[in-house]
Motif scaffolding. Structure first.
Motif, mmCIF file in Angstrom:
data_model
loop_
_atom_site.group_PDB
_atom_site.id
_atom_site.type_symbol
_atom_site.label_atom_id
_atom_site.label_comp_id
_atom_site.label_asym_id
_atom_site.label_seq_id
_atom_site.Cartn_x
_atom_site.Cartn_y
_atom_site.Cartn_z
ATOM 1 N N ILE A 280 0.845 -1.195 0.000
ATOM 2 C CA ILE A 280 0.000 0.000 0.000
ATOM 3 C C ILE A 280 0.880 1.244 0.000
ATOM 4 N N GLN A 281 0.662 2.093 -0.956
ATOM 5 C CA GLN A 281 1.399 3.363 -0.992
ATOM 6 C C GLN A 281 0.763 4.330 0.004
ATOM 7 N N VAL A 282 1.575 4.859 0.898
ATOM 8 C CA VAL A 282 1.040 5.823 1.874
ATOM 9 C C VAL A 282 1.470 7.234 1.467
ATOM 10 N N GLN A 283 0.703 8.204 1.925
ATOM 11 C CA GLN A 283 1.050 9.608 1.667
ATOM 12 C C GLN A 283 1.396 10.292 2.983
ATOM 13 N N ARG A 284 2.011 11.468 2.848
ATOM 14 C CA ARG A 284 2.352 12.248 4.037
ATOM 15 C C ARG A 284 1.318 13.355 4.218
ATOM 16 N N LYS B 101 -10.967 15.590 17.527
ATOM 17 C CA LYS B 101 -11.415 16.929 17.942
ATOM 18 C C LYS B 101 -10.249 17.890 18.180
ATOM 19 N N ASN B 102 -9.027 17.333 18.326
ATOM 20 C CA ASN B 102 -7.860 18.182 18.592
ATOM 21 C C ASN B 102 -7.076 18.537 17.331
ATOM 22 N N ILE B 103 -7.537 18.050 16.185
ATOM 23 C CA ILE B 103 -6.855 18.377 14.924
ATOM 24 C C ILE B 103 -7.451 19.668 14.374
ATOM 25 N N GLU B 104 -6.607 20.678 14.247
ATOM 26 C CA GLU B 104 -7.073 21.983 13.756
ATOM 27 C C GLU B 104 -6.976 22.089 12.241
ATOM 28 N N LYS B 105 -5.863 21.572 11.702
ATOM 29 C CA LYS B 105 -5.651 21.660 10.245
ATOM 30 C C LYS B 105 -5.009 20.372 9.758
ATOM 31 N N ILE B 106 -5.471 19.945 8.573
ATOM 32 C CA ILE B 106 -4.819 18.821 7.896
ATOM 33 C C ILE B 106 -4.856 19.157 6.404
ATOM 34 N N ASN B 107 -3.755 18.964 5.716
ATOM 35 C CA ASN B 107 -3.637 19.541 4.372
ATOM 36 C C ASN B 107 -4.398 18.802 3.276
ATOM 37 N N LYS B 108 -4.813 17.523 3.544
ATOM 38 C CA LYS B 108 -5.581 16.782 2.537
ATOM 39 C C LYS B 108 -6.235 15.577 3.207
ATOM 40 N N PRO B 109 -7.228 14.985 2.555
ATOM 41 C CA PRO B 109 -7.856 13.797 3.144
ATOM 42 C C PRO B 109 -6.847 12.657 3.247
ATOM 43 N N GLY B 110 -6.957 11.859 4.311
ATOM 44 C CA GLY B 110 -5.991 10.781 4.521
ATOM 45 C C GLY B 110 -6.643 9.420 4.595
ATOM 46 N N ASN B 111 -5.832 8.396 4.370
ATOM 47 C CA ASN B 111 -6.268 7.001 4.491
ATOM 48 C C ASN B 111 -5.574 6.348 5.679
ATOM 49 N N ALA B 112 -6.090 5.209 6.106
ATOM 50 C CA ALA B 112 -5.503 4.499 7.241
ATOM 51 C C ALA B 112 -4.040 4.159 6.960
ATOM 52 N N GLY C 97 6.664 15.817 15.835
ATOM 53 C CA GLY C 97 6.193 14.456 16.027
ATOM 54 C C GLY C 97 5.673 13.837 14.745
ATOM 55 N N VAL C 98 5.647 12.500 14.737
ATOM 56 C CA VAL C 98 5.169 11.744 13.575
ATOM 57 C C VAL C 98 4.276 10.610 14.068
ATOM 58 N N GLY C 99 3.134 10.445 13.404
ATOM 59 C CA GLY C 99 2.225 9.355 13.762
ATOM 60 C C GLY C 99 1.587 8.750 12.534
ATOM 61 N N LEU C 100 0.664 7.817 12.760
ATOM 62 C CA LEU C 100 -0.085 7.204 11.663
ATOM 63 C C LEU C 100 -1.530 7.655 11.734
ATOM 64 N N TYR C 101 -2.097 7.971 10.596
ATOM 65 C CA TYR C 101 -3.450 8.521 10.504
ATOM 66 C C TYR C 101 -4.476 7.399 10.476
ATOM 67 N N ASP C 102 -5.529 7.532 11.290
ATOM 68 C CA ASP C 102 -6.572 6.518 11.385
ATOM 69 C C ASP C 102 -7.946 7.190 11.279
ATOM 70 N N PRO C 103 -8.471 7.329 10.051
ATOM 71 C CA PRO C 103 -9.724 8.074 9.866
ATOM 72 C C PRO C 103 -10.943 7.393 10.484
ATOM 73 N N GLU C 104 -10.852 6.090 10.780
ATOM 74 C CA GLU C 104 -12.001 5.349 11.306
ATOM 75 C C GLU C 104 -12.115 5.421 12.825
ATOM 76 N N SER C 105 -11.160 6.042 13.480
ATOM 77 C CA SER C 105 -11.122 6.025 14.939
ATOM 78 C C SER C 105 -11.219 7.436 15.513
ATOM 79 N N PRO C 106 -11.832 7.593 16.700
ATOM 80 C CA PRO C 106 -11.788 8.907 17.353
ATOM 81 C C PRO C 106 -10.352 9.302 17.720
ATOM 82 N N ILE C 107 -9.498 8.288 17.964
ATOM 83 C CA ILE C 107 -8.056 8.559 18.132
ATOM 84 C C ILE C 107 -7.486 8.572 16.719
ATOM 85 N N GLN C 108 -7.472 9.757 16.117
ATOM 86 C CA GLN C 108 -7.235 9.831 14.676
ATOM 87 C C GLN C 108 -5.756 9.800 14.289
ATOM 88 N N ILE C 109 -4.897 10.130 15.244
ATOM 89 C CA ILE C 109 -3.455 9.976 14.993
ATOM 90 C C ILE C 109 -2.863 9.156 16.134
#
Length: 406
Positions: A9-13, A37-48, A64-76
């Motif tokens: 799977i190709q991931v994006q930043r 609820k704590n994310i103020e800005k994100i530059n584009k839609p993301g995938n898991a 910091g660096v994390g992994l994006y999880d659009p399906e969870s309330p803990i989104q990063i």
């Protein structure tokens, strides 16, 4: 060789800015969870599994660096703090080797079962890896790991020396198709029997790695089970909520006169009985199936007492709204246990509810035990074993108290 083509799977930043309170929490506490609820800005839609790079509000420095999880309330889910970082096989290899090093003292004992990765606490949020002899069971709780699964598994196999890898998926992942990966799938090696035999401090057990609860067994109480085995020599033991008989079998191996296991699941009690037999104990193990609260009341009515009583219930508070009920149940179990412990006996009370914190749990126990009018001393309070390290507040869940009665 892997039996399946694991996802490529190709991931994006993603460039992310959090609100000031969340930014402060990540920077000061290295907390692994960032809520949507704590994310103020994100530059584009993301995938898991996309890589979320956190930028400071004012300076635009990366912190910091994390992994994006659009399906969870803990989104990063955070992986790295205080700077940028390349998330690749080398990164995961360093983290896995660090985790393995923490387990070396445990592996120096007569034990070949351990948790190699304990989710957030080892820097792998939503990722569990348990080892039973030469079989590794990987349980995933988030789709963020699919893009990295092949790299991580290759390192885990190399570090652990395991010959087989079984994939287990949480209920939320099983509800959707993820690259044809299914719960109970053997990803690597072969598995002749889904019941895998392993050793815990010299005592033999089996885990059903395909259909068993979680990864097949509960490794976290290992040190407490060993301790109960020492306490049990020449004694009668009651193991309440016994599941597969972890405490029961250690007690039998430690020389208990007789052990009684209670569980609501007949299937679990069959496991406990077979685990006892695996160690040569057939005649002095009694299994009682049914509601633990009702059986304890019945045993009290019959005037039964035991030298060692272990009460280790499942989590009573999976949600915040269940906490009050959980506390009530813990108090109830402590009082019932006190009535079943013989003179000079020991009551062992445990909790795996993370939402009921240790201080509250121990206070509940002491208040309930005092209310019975019996005299007791607190022998010890124990927490996580070495393969379940705790690196953030919410990562702590296990606590166990030892109460000696006079």
């Amino acid at each position: 060789m892997f039996h399946y083509d694991l996802p490529n799977i190709q991931v994006q930043r993603l460039a992310v800015k959090l609100n000031p309170a969340a930014e402060k929490l990540v920077m000061q506490s290295a907390h692994p969870w960032v809520f949507s609820k704590n994310i103020e800005k994100i530059n584009k839609p993301g995938n898991a599994g996309d890589i979320a790079i956190l930028f400071r509000q004012k300076s635009n420095d990366v912190y910091g660096v994390g992994l994006y999880d659009p399906e969870s309330p803990i989104q990063i889910k955070m992986l790295h703090y205080y700077s940028g970082k390349t998330i690749d096989k080398t990164f995961f290899s360093e983290k896995i080797n660090e985790a393995f090093a923490l387990r070396q003292s445990l592996l120096a004992t007569n034990t070949n079962s351990y948790r190699l990765l304990f989710g957030e606490n080892d820097g792998f949020p939503g990722f569990i890896a348990d080892v039973y002899a030469d079989v590794m069971v990987v349980k995933l709780y988030s789709a963020i790991w699919f893009p990295y699964l092949k790299d991580i598994l290759e390192v885990l196999i190399e570090v652990s020396g395991c010959e087989t890898v079984v994939l287990r998926l949480s209920r939320n992942l099983q509800a959707h198709d993820h690259f044809d990966l299914q719960d109970g799938m053997i990803l690597y090696g072969t598995l002749e029997n889904e019941e895998v035999e392993f050793v815990e401090h010299g005592v033999r057990f089996t885990a059903n790695v395909i259909k068993g609860h979680k990864t097949g067994y509960f490794l976290d109480h290992r040190e407490n089970r060993k301790r109960v085995g020492v306490l049990a020599k020449g004694k009668t033991v009651l193991d309440v909520f016994s599941y597969a008989g972890g405490f029961s079998v250690h007690a039998l191996a430690g020389g208990a006169k007789e052990v009684t296991s209670i569980d609501i699941s007949k299937q679990a009690l069959e496991l406990a009985t077979s685990n006892a037999a695996l160690n040569g104990f057939v005649d002095n193990h009694v299994a009682l199936a049914g509601d633990a609260f009702l059986i304890l009341e019945q045993l009290i009515e019959e005037g039964k007492t035991y030298d060692v009583v272990v009460i280790d219930p499942p989590s009573f508070a999976k949600r915040q709204k269940e906490v009050a009920t959980a506390k009530h149940k813990y108090a109830q179990l402590a009082r019932l246990g006190a009535k079943l412990v013989s003179t000079k006996g020991v009551l062992v009370l445990a909790s795996c509810s993370s939402r009921v914190v240790a201080d509250d749990f121990f206070e509940i126990n002491e208040t309930a035990l005092r209310s019975t009018g019996r005299k007791f001393v607190i022998q010890d309070k124990t927490y996580h074993d070495s393969d379940h390290p705790v690196t953030f507040k919410e990562g702590a869940y296990l606590k166990c108290g030892y109460y000696k009665f006079s």
